[in-house]
Design a protein around this motif. Structure first.
Motif, PDB file in Angstrom:
ATOM      1  N   LEU A 177       0.707  -1.149  -0.085  1.00 19.18           N
ATOM      2  CA  LEU A 177      -0.064   0.044   0.207  1.00 19.18           C
ATOM      3  C   LEU A 177       0.807   1.259  -0.085  1.00 19.18           C
ATOM      4  CD1 LEU A 177      -2.761  -1.120   2.606  1.00 19.18           C
ATOM      5  CD2 LEU A 177      -3.085  -0.752   0.099  1.00 19.18           C
ATOM      6  N   LEU A 178       1.889   1.099   0.657  1.00 24.42           N
ATOM      7  CA  LEU A 178       2.800   2.427   0.960  1.00 24.42           C
ATOM      8  C   LEU A 178       3.315   2.631  -0.564  1.00 24.42           C
ATOM      9  CD1 LEU A 178       4.209   2.008   4.170  1.00 24.42           C
ATOM     10  CD2 LEU A 178       3.167   3.981   3.635  1.00 24.42           C
ATOM     11  N   ASN A 179       3.817   1.663  -1.311  1.00 19.92           N
ATOM     12  CA  ASN A 179       4.298   1.755  -2.420  1.00 19.92           C
ATOM     13  C   ASN A 179       3.607   2.199  -3.609  1.00 19.92           C
ATOM     14  OD1 ASN A 179       6.772   1.292  -4.458  1.00 19.92           O
ATOM     15  ND2 ASN A 179       5.382  -0.355  -5.325  1.00 19.92           N
ATOM     16  N   ARG A 180       2.151   1.903  -3.517  1.00 19.40           N
ATOM     17  CA  ARG A 180       1.141   2.386  -4.317  1.00 19.40           C
ATOM     18  C   ARG A 180       0.973   3.903  -4.090  1.00 19.40           C
ATOM     19  NH1 ARG A 180      -2.500  -0.065  -7.352  1.00 19.40           N
ATOM     20  NH2 ARG A 180      -4.138   1.336  -6.450  1.00 19.40           N
ATOM     21  N   PHE A 181       0.935   4.144  -2.605  1.00 19.74           N
ATOM     22  CA  PHE A 181       0.706   5.482  -2.362  1.00 19.74           C
ATOM     23  C   PHE A 181       1.971   6.419  -2.920  1.00 19.74           C
ATOM     24  CE2 PHE A 181       1.282   8.899   0.730  1.00 19.74           C
ATOM     25  CZ  PHE A 181       0.141   9.491   0.534  1.00 19.74           C
ATOM     26  N   ALA A 182       3.159   5.944  -2.770  1.00 22.73           N
ATOM     27  CA  ALA A 182       4.411   6.510  -3.085  1.00 22.73           C
ATOM     28  C   ALA A 182       4.298   7.098  -4.680  1.00 22.73           C
ATOM     29  CB  ALA A 182       5.631   5.940  -2.895  1.00 22.73           C
ATOM     30  N   LYS A 183       3.336   6.116  -5.369  1.00 26.97           N
ATOM     31  CA  LYS A 183       3.549   6.107  -7.112  1.00 26.97           C
ATOM     32  C   LYS A 183       2.215   6.824  -7.098  1.00 26.97           C
ATOM     33  CE  LYS A 183       6.471   2.176  -8.149  1.00 26.97           C
ATOM     34  NZ  LYS A 183       7.437   2.449  -6.872  1.00 26.97           N
ATOM     35  N   GLY A 184       1.616   7.509  -6.265  1.00 28.48           N
ATOM     36  CA  GLY A 184       0.273   8.151  -6.640  1.00 28.48           C
ATOM     37  C   GLY A 184      -0.930   7.505  -7.171  1.00 28.48           C
ATOM     38  N   LYS A 185      -0.906   6.090  -6.677  1.00 32.34           N
ATOM     39  CA  LYS A 185      -1.906   5.189  -7.306  1.00 32.34           C
ATOM     40  C   LYS A 185      -2.951   4.872  -6.315  1.00 32.34           C
ATOM     41  CE  LYS A 185       1.197   2.889 -10.526  1.00 32.34           C
ATOM     42  NZ  LYS A 185       1.812   1.581 -11.291  1.00 32.34           N
ATOM     43  N   MET A 186      -3.171   5.973  -5.412  1.00 27.12           N
ATOM     44  CA  MET A 186      -4.164   5.575  -4.559  1.00 27.12           C
ATOM     45  C   MET A 186      -5.079   6.885  -4.363  1.00 27.12           C
ATOM     46  SD  MET A 186      -2.464   3.335  -1.419  1.00 27.12           S
ATOM     47  CE  MET A 186      -4.277   2.841  -0.906  1.00 27.12           C
ATOM     48  N   ASN A 187      -6.338   6.730  -3.889  1.00 28.37           N
ATOM     49  CA  ASN A 187      -7.222   7.844  -3.773  1.00 28.37           C
ATOM     50  C   ASN A 187      -7.097   8.372  -2.293  1.00 28.37           C
ATOM     51  OD1 ASN A 187      -8.370   7.977  -6.369  1.00 28.37           O
ATOM     52  ND2 ASN A 187      -9.946   6.380  -5.876  1.00 28.37           N
ATOM     53  N   ALA A 188      -6.901   7.522  -1.463  1.00 35.38           N
ATOM     54  CA  ALA A 188      -6.634   7.831  -0.070  1.00 35.38           C
ATOM     55  C   ALA A 188      -5.263   8.696  -0.010  1.00 35.38           C
ATOM     56  CB  ALA A 188      -6.308   6.478   0.863  1.00 35.38           C
ATOM     57  N   LYS A 189      -5.486   9.692   0.950  1.00 37.64           N
ATOM     58  CA  LYS A 189      -4.272  10.814   1.171  1.00 37.64           C
ATOM     59  C   LYS A 189      -3.568  10.819   2.513  1.00 37.64           C
ATOM     60  CE  LYS A 189      -5.515  12.306  -2.954  1.00 37.64           C
ATOM     61  NZ  LYS A 189      -4.529  11.878  -3.946  1.00 37.64           N
ATOM     62  N   LYS A 190      -3.943   9.986   3.411  1.00 39.17           N
ATOM     63  CA  LYS A 190      -3.238  10.130   4.737  1.00 39.17           C
ATOM     64  C   LYS A 190      -2.832   8.836   5.228  1.00 39.17           C
ATOM     65  CE  LYS A 190      -4.971  10.356   9.805  1.00 39.17           C
ATOM     66  NZ  LYS A 190      -6.081  10.403  10.312  1.00 39.17           N
ATOM     67  N   ILE A 191      -1.698   8.928   5.942  1.00 36.69           N
ATOM     68  CA  ILE A 191      -0.712   8.000   6.511  1.00 36.69           C
ATOM     69  C   ILE A 191      -0.976   7.804   7.897  1.00 36.69           C
ATOM     70  CG2 ILE A 191       1.336   6.920   6.915  1.00 36.69           C
ATOM     71  CD1 ILE A 191       2.752   7.991   4.474  1.00 36.69           C
ATOM     72  N   GLY A 192      -2.051   7.014   8.278  1.00 34.52           N
ATOM     73  CA  GLY A 192      -2.597   6.952   9.822  1.00 34.52           C
ATOM     74  C   GLY A 192      -1.334   6.541  10.698  1.00 34.52           C
ATOM     75  N   ASN A 193      -1.432   7.389  12.031  1.00 31.62           N
ATOM     76  CA  ASN A 193      -0.421   7.177  13.129  1.00 31.62           C
ATOM     77  C   ASN A 193      -1.119   6.406  14.145  1.00 31.62           C
ATOM     78  OD1 ASN A 193      -2.657   8.609  14.301  1.00 31.62           O
ATOM     79  ND2 ASN A 193      -1.474  10.282  15.048  1.00 31.62           N
ATOM     80  N   CYS A 194      -1.652   5.106  13.867  1.00 33.43           N
ATOM     81  CA  CYS A 194      -2.325   4.249  14.950  1.00 33.43           C
ATOM     82  C   CYS A 194      -1.053   3.479  15.353  1.00 33.43           C
ATOM     83  CB  CYS A 194      -3.315   3.174  14.262  1.00 33.43           C
ATOM     84  SG  CYS A 194      -4.801   4.340  13.889  1.00 33.43           S
ATOM     85  N   ALA A 195      -1.296   3.093  16.487  1.00 30.92           N
ATOM     86  CA  ALA A 195      -0.310   2.098  17.155  1.00 30.92           C
ATOM     87  C   ALA A 195      -0.972   0.825  17.329  1.00 30.92           C
ATOM     88  CB  ALA A 195       0.059   2.659  18.602  1.00 30.92           C
ATOM     89  N   LEU A 196       0.096  -0.289  17.256  1.00 26.37           N
ATOM     90  CA  LEU A 196      -0.405  -1.787  17.691  1.00 26.37           C
ATOM     91  C   LEU A 196      -0.243  -1.853  18.989  1.00 26.37           C
ATOM     92  CD1 LEU A 196      -1.285  -4.443  16.366  1.00 26.37           C
ATOM     93  CD2 LEU A 196       1.466  -4.993  16.387  1.00 26.37           C
ATOM     94  N   LEU A 197      -1.472  -2.425  19.684  1.00 25.90           N
ATOM     95  CA  LEU A 197      -1.580  -2.630  20.963  1.00 25.90           C
ATOM     96  C   LEU A 197      -1.454  -4.093  21.398  1.00 25.90           C
ATOM     97  CD1 LEU A 197      -4.901  -0.452  22.223  1.00 25.90           C
ATOM     98  CD2 LEU A 197      -2.157   0.230  22.197  1.00 25.90           C
TER      99      LEU A 197
END
Length: 201
Positions: A177-197
């Protein structure tokens, strides 16, 4: 020793720059990490992956030696006998888990690199479920936190048969997903800051 505090926006190992947004501007973390790895190349070293952070440091007592060849490999190789550990896997996974979050980085060339989240940042926490590393979201969180159908929708939001999930901590999927985002291939615009509990059955 150099300290860096800011928001990490890591989009993948080969998608540079590895941006850290600080109060004084933007820093590219990639050349700093590369310089550190070269500074401890062929030295005895150990790595420690914490729940929300990572440490790589030299250690005279270590039974492993760091081997680093840029664009080829980063491994801890057993000095006597066979075996080793792929350092790249740990570094990349740590950066993916922490992308979008405020982080505190300490680098001492020839000695130690560490990265941990800023404990003062309040973030939403998720749990991985079942045999998957995908994180099932409580009902309604896809709207209030992940911002589905909104301009700042999170890139890690996904829909399964039984509801919405966060894929940030499912590392192979998150990397894709990050690779697609880096290449501008996603409509979503935010990298969430969630944590794994943790993990729930």
């Amino acid at each position: 020793m150099r300290e860096i505090k800011g928001r990490l926006l890591y989009l993948g190992w080969n998608n540079t720059p590895w941006r850290v947004i600080t109060d004084n501007g933007e820093i590219d973390l990639q050349p700093i990490v590369a310089e550190f790895l070269m500074s401890i190349n062929k030295e005895r070293a150990v790595q420690k992956q914490k729940k929300e952070g990572y440490i790589l440091k030299t250690s005279k007592r270590s039974k492993f030696r760091l081997r680093y060849a840029p664009d080829e490999y980063i491994i801890l190789e057993r000095i006597n006998g066979f075996g080793g550990s792929n350092v790249w896997t740990y570094l990349d996974a740590t950066f993916i888990r922490l992308t979008g979050r405020l982080v505190h980085i300490k680098v001492e060339m020839g000695k130690k690199f560490q990265i941990f989240p800023d404990k003062n940042e309040k973030v939403f926490g998720v749990y991985s479920t079942g045999e998957r590393n995908s994180c099932k979201l409580p009902e309604g969180i896809e709207k209030t936190v992940c911002k589905i159908n909104q301009e700042d929708c999170c890139i890690f939001l996904s829909l399964h048969e039984d509801g919405f999930y966060c894929e940030k901590f499912n590392i192979p999927v998150a990397r894709f997903l990050l690779n697609r985002f880096a290449k501008g291939k996603m409509n979503a615009k935010k990298i969430g800051n969630c944590a794994l509990l943790g993990r729930k059955k």
